[in-house]
Design a protein around this motif. Structure first.
Motif, PDB file in Angstrom:
ATOM      1  N   THR A   1       1.287  -7.201   4.697  1.00  0.00           N
ATOM      2  CA  THR A   1       1.205  -5.894   4.062  1.00  0.00           C
ATOM      3  C   THR A   1       2.458  -5.070   4.313  1.00  0.00           C
ATOM      4  O   THR A   1       2.939  -4.980   5.436  1.00  0.00           O
ATOM      5  CB  THR A   1      -0.031  -5.127   4.594  1.00  0.00           C
ATOM      6  OG1 THR A   1      -1.191  -5.953   4.435  1.00  0.00           O
ATOM      7  CG2 THR A   1      -0.239  -3.825   3.861  1.00  0.00           C
TER       8      THR A   1
ATOM      9  N   LEU B   1       0.854  -1.180   0.000  1.00  0.00           N
ATOM     10  CA  LEU B   1       0.000   0.000   0.000  1.00  0.00           C
ATOM     11  C   LEU B   1       0.891   1.231   0.000  1.00  0.00           C
ATOM     12  O   LEU B   1       1.754   1.376   0.867  1.00  0.00           O
ATOM     13  CB  LEU B   1      -0.908   0.012   1.233  1.00  0.00           C
ATOM     14  CG  LEU B   1      -1.855  -1.173   1.388  1.00  0.00           C
ATOM     15  CD1 LEU B   1      -2.658  -1.031   2.678  1.00  0.00           C
ATOM     16  CD2 LEU B   1      -2.779  -1.312   0.186  1.00  0.00           C
TER      17      LEU B   1
ATOM     18  N   MET C   1      -4.859  -1.307   8.934  1.00  0.00           N
ATOM     19  CA  MET C   1      -4.623  -2.703   8.562  1.00  0.00           C
ATOM     20  C   MET C   1      -4.667  -3.629   9.776  1.00  0.00           C
ATOM     21  O   MET C   1      -5.134  -4.764   9.684  1.00  0.00           O
ATOM     22  CB  MET C   1      -3.310  -2.832   7.797  1.00  0.00           C
ATOM     23  CG  MET C   1      -3.310  -2.065   6.471  1.00  0.00           C
ATOM     24  SD  MET C   1      -4.763  -2.372   5.426  1.00  0.00           S
ATOM     25  CE  MET C   1      -4.421  -4.056   4.907  1.00  0.00           C
TER      26      MET C   1
ATOM     27  N   LEU D   1      -9.180  -8.474   3.455  1.00  0.00           N
ATOM     28  CA  LEU D   1      -7.944  -7.952   4.034  1.00  0.00           C
ATOM     29  C   LEU D   1      -7.367  -8.767   5.191  1.00  0.00           C
ATOM     30  O   LEU D   1      -6.163  -8.712   5.436  1.00  0.00           O
ATOM     31  CB  LEU D   1      -8.178  -6.509   4.498  1.00  0.00           C
ATOM     32  CG  LEU D   1      -8.558  -5.531   3.386  1.00  0.00           C
ATOM     33  CD1 LEU D   1      -9.061  -4.211   3.965  1.00  0.00           C
ATOM     34  CD2 LEU D   1      -7.388  -5.300   2.454  1.00  0.00           C
TER      35      LEU D   1
ATOM     36  N   LEU E   1      -9.762   1.025   0.730  1.00  0.00           N
ATOM     37  CA  LEU E   1      -9.724   0.087   1.862  1.00  0.00           C
ATOM     38  C   LEU E   1     -11.101  -0.030   2.507  1.00  0.00           C
ATOM     39  O   LEU E   1     -11.518  -1.122   2.912  1.00  0.00           O
ATOM     40  CB  LEU E   1      -8.681   0.521   2.889  1.00  0.00           C
ATOM     41  CG  LEU E   1      -7.235   0.429   2.407  1.00  0.00           C
ATOM     42  CD1 LEU E   1      -6.295   1.120   3.382  1.00  0.00           C
ATOM     43  CD2 LEU E   1      -6.817  -1.011   2.172  1.00  0.00           C
TER      44      LEU E   1
END
Length: 178
Positions: A105, A75, A127, A100, A92
């Motif tokens: 990530t 990201l 996240m 997710l 998102l």
């Protein structure tokens, strides 16, 4: 082979965030991952309103399905007013735990001014909330307007080395958690 999806949170043509994602993609591929870029500039995404379905917006399903099938994510966001771009936040928000959760990530922020961690901290919080696994290596690219040479490579060798470690960590941790 692990599949990584990269998402750039900038809509600007000639975006430094796009350049950073391109470099990260190249490095990640050298470690044996397959990378797909979701270019939000080319997608027709509505503003998230909390609905589960967005009829008339097939790119919402494309976004969700592509991320759901990925093993990991990169990201990248420009930092606007001390936080993430609305573009990446909206993308998102159009996803949830189904897409997710469990994704390894890596985070990159791009700033016009001095390097800081505001946008990275915001992304890390988002996240974590959706149960993704954010790697500890992260990149904050300050004064982006002078960070790249004419070929699009990073001028600062130490930053380039950090990007390499970022890529290695993303691929290795994605393989471990796959």
């Amino acid at each position: 082979m692990v599949k990584i999806v990269g998402i750039n949170g900038s809509l600007r043509l000639g975006s430094y965030s796009a350049k950073a994602l391109e470099l990260a993609t190249q490095k990640v591929e050298t470690y044996g991952a397959n990378v797909e870029i979701l270019d939000l500039r080319q997608m027709n995404l509505p503003f998230c309103n909390g609905e589960d379905q967005y009829p008339g917006y097939p790119d919402v399903e494309k976004l969700r399905q592509t991320v759901k099938e990925a093993d990991g994510l990169i990201l990248v966001t420009p930092e606007y007013h001390g936080s993430v771009s609305g573009v990446i936040k909206n993308a998102l928000d159009l996803m949830g735990f189904d897409e997710l959760s469990g994704k390894v990530t890596g985070l990159i922020s791009v700033l016009g001014g001095q390097t800081n961690s505001n946008a990275l901290n915001e992304l890390r919080l988002i996240m974590r909330w959706v149960h993704a696994w954010v790697i500890p290596e992260q990149i904050a690219l300050g004064q982006a307007w002078k960070a790249f040479d004419e070929q699009g490579k990073l001028i600062d060798e130490k930053l380039s080395e950090r990007l390499d470690k970022f890529a290695q960590s993303l691929v290795e941790n994605t393989k471990k958690l796959k």
